[in-house]
Design an enzyme around this catalytic site. Structure first.
Site, PDB file in Angstrom:
ATOM      1  N   GLU A  80     -10.348   0.256   3.494  1.00  0.00           N
ATOM      2  CA  GLU A  80     -10.539  -0.150   2.100  1.00  0.00           C
ATOM      3  C   GLU A  80     -10.143  -1.623   1.933  1.00  0.00           C
ATOM      4  O   GLU A  80     -10.913  -2.415   1.408  1.00  0.00           O
ATOM      5  CB  GLU A  80      -9.663   0.751   1.218  1.00  0.00           C
ATOM      6  CG  GLU A  80      -9.766   0.454  -0.254  1.00  0.00           C
ATOM      7  CD  GLU A  80      -8.710   1.202  -1.059  1.00  0.00           C
ATOM      8  OE1 GLU A  80      -7.754   1.748  -0.457  1.00  0.00           O
ATOM      9  OE2 GLU A  80      -8.825   1.229  -2.300  1.00  0.00           O
ATOM     10  N   HIS A  81      -8.921  -1.957   2.368  1.00  0.00           N
ATOM     11  CA  HIS A  81      -8.431  -3.344   2.328  1.00  0.00           C
ATOM     12  C   HIS A  81      -8.195  -3.825   3.754  1.00  0.00           C
ATOM     13  O   HIS A  81      -7.494  -3.153   4.512  1.00  0.00           O
ATOM     14  CB  HIS A  81      -7.083  -3.437   1.600  1.00  0.00           C
ATOM     15  CG  HIS A  81      -7.081  -2.857   0.221  1.00  0.00           C
ATOM     16  ND1 HIS A  81      -6.592  -1.591  -0.059  1.00  0.00           N
ATOM     17  CD2 HIS A  81      -7.496  -3.369  -0.959  1.00  0.00           C
ATOM     18  CE1 HIS A  81      -6.708  -1.354  -1.357  1.00  0.00           C
ATOM     19  NE2 HIS A  81      -7.264  -2.402  -1.935  1.00  0.00           N
ATOM     20  N   GLN A 105       0.834  -1.198   0.000  1.00  0.00           N
ATOM     21  CA  GLN A 105       0.000   0.000   0.000  1.00  0.00           C
ATOM     22  C   GLN A 105       0.866   1.243   0.000  1.00  0.00           C
ATOM     23  O   GLN A 105       0.646   2.173  -0.770  1.00  0.00           O
ATOM     24  CB  GLN A 105      -0.906   0.070   1.241  1.00  0.00           C
ATOM     25  CG  GLN A 105      -2.082  -0.864   1.192  1.00  0.00           C
ATOM     26  CD  GLN A 105      -2.880  -0.729  -0.071  1.00  0.00           C
ATOM     27  OE1 GLN A 105      -3.353   0.343  -0.397  1.00  0.00           O
ATOM     28  NE2 GLN A 105      -3.006  -1.807  -0.816  1.00  0.00           N
ATOM     29  N   ASP A 149      -5.431  -6.956  -6.183  1.00  0.00           N
ATOM     30  CA  ASP A 149      -5.195  -5.864  -7.127  1.00  0.00           C
ATOM     31  C   ASP A 149      -5.230  -6.347  -8.572  1.00  0.00           C
ATOM     32  O   ASP A 149      -5.483  -5.572  -9.488  1.00  0.00           O
ATOM     33  CB  ASP A 149      -3.828  -5.220  -6.869  1.00  0.00           C
ATOM     34  CG  ASP A 149      -3.862  -4.315  -5.658  1.00  0.00           C
ATOM     35  OD1 ASP A 149      -4.961  -3.850  -5.304  1.00  0.00           O
ATOM     36  OD2 ASP A 149      -2.792  -4.083  -5.067  1.00  0.00           O
ATOM     37  N   HIS A 191     -54.138  13.915  -7.479  1.00  0.00           N
ATOM     38  CA  HIS A 191     -53.731  12.541  -7.184  1.00  0.00           C
ATOM     39  C   HIS A 191     -54.957  11.713  -6.793  1.00  0.00           C
ATOM     40  O   HIS A 191     -55.177  10.611  -7.292  1.00  0.00           O
ATOM     41  CB  HIS A 191     -52.730  12.507  -6.023  1.00  0.00           C
ATOM     42  CG  HIS A 191     -51.341  12.928  -6.382  1.00  0.00           C
ATOM     43  ND1 HIS A 191     -51.026  14.205  -6.764  1.00  0.00           N
ATOM     44  CD2 HIS A 191     -50.164  12.232  -6.398  1.00  0.00           C
ATOM     45  CE1 HIS A 191     -49.726  14.279  -6.994  1.00  0.00           C
ATOM     46  NE2 HIS A 191     -49.181  13.100  -6.792  1.00  0.00           N
ATOM     47  N   HIS A 240       2.248   2.908  -3.172  1.00  0.00           N
ATOM     48  CA  HIS A 240       1.349   3.537  -4.148  1.00  0.00           C
ATOM     49  C   HIS A 240       1.527   5.039  -4.187  1.00  0.00           C
ATOM     50  O   HIS A 240       1.473   5.670  -5.246  1.00  0.00           O
ATOM     51  CB  HIS A 240      -0.122   3.258  -3.783  1.00  0.00           C
ATOM     52  CG  HIS A 240      -0.684   2.053  -4.455  1.00  0.00           C
ATOM     53  ND1 HIS A 240      -0.839   1.964  -5.808  1.00  0.00           N
ATOM     54  CD2 HIS A 240      -1.136   0.881  -3.955  1.00  0.00           C
ATOM     55  CE1 HIS A 240      -1.362   0.781  -6.110  1.00  0.00           C
ATOM     56  NE2 HIS A 240      -1.544   0.106  -5.011  1.00  0.00           N
TER      57      HIS A 240
END
Lengths: 434, 434
Positions: free
Chosen positions: A327-328, A259, A361, A420, A262
């Protein structure tokens, strides 16, 4: 130095709350610039896109060369080594198989009142996929965005990928071809988003735009939202690893670094019930940071946003992980399946030490576009659902209207919506006369 | 005067495109005001919410009276006449039955490589529902937002409903009780959205906010998006009716007026292959506009945004309807089921003359929160999915990693993400040694 927290320490709650609240990204305000670019593309179409591409990407295009020709894609794709082609094809096949199972079913039924009810799913007609140029031009992201769209049944799928100085990534073009992408445009930035949303003389508009991008692309997606659908605006990536003494500290270190490498704003968090494991993972990270190609990025991420939390037991790890809503989430523990079932909030769970996040990934099958910045509390990763929409269906029989129409009339009156009520009453009167 | 178009006329394409592009709403820019309110609520919590409620709703509250007590709700609910209570309960039961069928299933499987893959759905933990005060305070909207949340499994559901001058709508409180809402706050505007998103001393924060509101509420929802999830930002309502000579012109007129009476920006469009039907519907609309309670609103909507389109055949009607992608589509034709199957883009379809759109607003079962402003091309009505999120699951066995790990390594290298590749390689090396 990463943050070291002890869940039993008196100051823990304050420090953990600070960790949750920490902002990892300065969002630059580019809204005015982007609004001007969108207005320009709406007003001048191809001409604006071509001028902006010349200015930002140093590339001179014509309406005819905005789009890659099939021959150009053939030539680029032919350069890809066999091992990479085979790997992309394996990944595509697995991603396709996983996403095919996500297709929801249409339903219709007739209820006790005699009303036919149901819904029908349909694909978005045309979708656009943004692919960043340069360093972050990832062929895996092309597969992860394009395959769900094609599985959903999107008829026309267009990619915008900037090619600064005319340099294209052959793997991106191969991934597009494998995924069944119909059109590839060599344009980027806010001008590409504007062209996809509003169309130009040479680029037909789409209904939905997905894919990652820089601050300009993100701002443009926000601004065209409503005119078209968009996917989430992704923040920097993050991983949380829960490890017990059964974990391999070197593997955990590499997973956390995958991670960190990145992006300097990425975040890696370790939660463990074993202080020795915490020390060994940190030592392994430091060791790898001496040699890793992207060590400058990874070291900055680890220093500024890394965190190691020791807990008295794994149930506490679950509670803390749910508050992060990562996230992960990787579970490097002996009883990984059982622990996985206790988790409430996570984008994706990687269960057991044999499941490095990197598998997800590329080749696992599930999507790697996942909710960041704690949004797994309320949102999901990319899926076929992002390219489908539901039409609800209802058909009343005269009997059904007789059964439930009067209640609709009462509620319409209570909301002071006379027409209506009359629209129901007119039909009931005909029925009662008949 | 509404617009009259003939699909066979030479100028049709230009005029129809103009109809599609017509803007029915001036969005007031209240972003700065709203940003200041949100910042104030974040900084001063209850105190800010109480001051703003005093200023905008002329209502003096304390931290203790921000929330309706159960006794207050009991007292309000006791005032509701039995017919209205029974109608709300019937509606709730039908909405619950419809949405229960939407619950998606978890899946997991082991593939040929030995990888366990799947996903798991979970509910958002806490959701907030905004309910407008005053004229547009609709109990039916409470049911339509709250029931899907409770069916999805949301544990804590809070409502914010402003009560200007302290006046509450007993039907809204009854709808909240029937739907199982846990907390009802008498606050509104941007301050209510800020309180739900960020929390105050007396109001715990939620993870997702849904429900309609004015320009301030809409702007606040956009600004807190990311911190929490939001539903769509709804535009003015619209209906498209396809009618053939079998239709009852008076019923069609009332159905079109039941959109028009909502709002001066609402839109009603008739498409018919029968010029006589077009004339009769218009005559019936004019007749009802003389007596309708909300005739001022309905007449303005019909005059400014109404449209009548004659087509040579119903297939052409389908093509044009799909270009509009209407929120509500009513098929008042002899072969309504067959025509329904040809439709690609619509939020909801009301099939056959016995199905007035008003049934869908109250008691049909499907949700009445639907995509407006042509967004049915890429989005769906509210459903249980808005209160659920998916966690993807993956577990590799050593054999699975041996089968697909090398492809991940190749792709990691091609993307220059070394640690990604090493995290796979370290495990494969252990396997190969073992």
């Amino acid at each position: 130095m990463p943050v070291f927290l002890d869940a039993d320490a008196p100051e823990f709650e304050r420090e953990f709350t600070a960790l949750l609240a920490s902002k990892r990204e300065d969002s630059v305000d580019v809204n005015d610039t982007v609004a001007a670019i969108i207005a320009d593309v709406r007003a001048r179409g191809d001409t604006a896109v071509i001028e902006l591409t010349e200015r930002f990407d140093r590339l001179a295009l014509t309406p005819e060369t905005l789009r890659f020709s099939e021959a150009e894609i053939d030539a680029a794709v032919a350069q890809v080594p066999e091992a990479e082609r085979a790997a992309l094809e394996l990944a595509a096949e697995r991603i396709r198989a996983y996403h095919a199972r996500q297709m929801p079913e249409d339903q219709s039924w007739t209820d006790a009142a005699g009303a036919m009810l149901g819904w029908r799913w349909g694909a978005v007609s045309a979708a656009g996929l943004y692919v960043p140029g340069g360093l972050a031009s990832y062929p895996s992201s092309v597969l992860m965005n394009a395959i769900p769209a094609k599985v959903a049944g999107v008829e026309r799928l267009a990619i915008a990928v900037p090619t600064p100085d005319g340099v294209a990534n052959p793997l991106v073009l191969l991934a597009a071809r494998i995924a069944g992408v119909d059109e590839v445009y060599r344009i980027g930035g806010a001008q590409a988003i504007a062209a996809l949303a509003y169309g130009t003389e040479s680029i037909a508009p789409v209904d939905k735009i997905t894919g990652p991008g820089n601050a300009f692309v993100a701002a443009a997606k926000r601004q065209v939202f409503g005119k078209v659908g968009i996917d989430m605006i992704a923040g920097p990536s993050e991983i949380l690893v829960i490890a017990d003494k059964s974990a391999n500290p070197d593997w955990v270190a590499l997973d956390m670094l995958s991670q960190a490498e990145h992006d300097e704003s990425a975040q890696s968090i370790l939660i463990t019930d074993d202080a020795g494991m915490a020390r060994e993972v940190c030592a392994a990270i430091d060791r790898h940071l001496e040699t890793l190609e992207r060590r400058k990025i990874a070291a900055a991420s680890w220093r500024d946003f890394g965190a190691v939390i020791t807990v008295p037991d794994l149930d506490r790890a679950v509670t803390l992980s749910d508050r992060v809503a990562p996230e992960h989430l990787e579970l490097c523990v002996a009883e990984a399946d059982a622990l996985s079932e206790k988790i409430t909030h996570a984008g994706a769970i990687f269960i057991g030490s044999w499941t490095p996040e990197a598998i997800g990934d590329y080749v696992g099958g599930p999507n790697h576009v996942l909710p960041t910045a704690r949004s797994a509390r309320f949102s999901s990763g990319l899926s076929v659902m992002d390219f489908l929409k539901r039409t609800t269906l209802a058909r009343m029989s005269p009997e059904a209207l007789r059964a439930i129409g009067p209640a609709a009339e009462v509620l319409a009156q209570s909301e002071s919506l006379e027409a209506h009520g009359l629209s129901v009453r007119a039909r009931l009167d005909t029925l009662n006369k008949g």
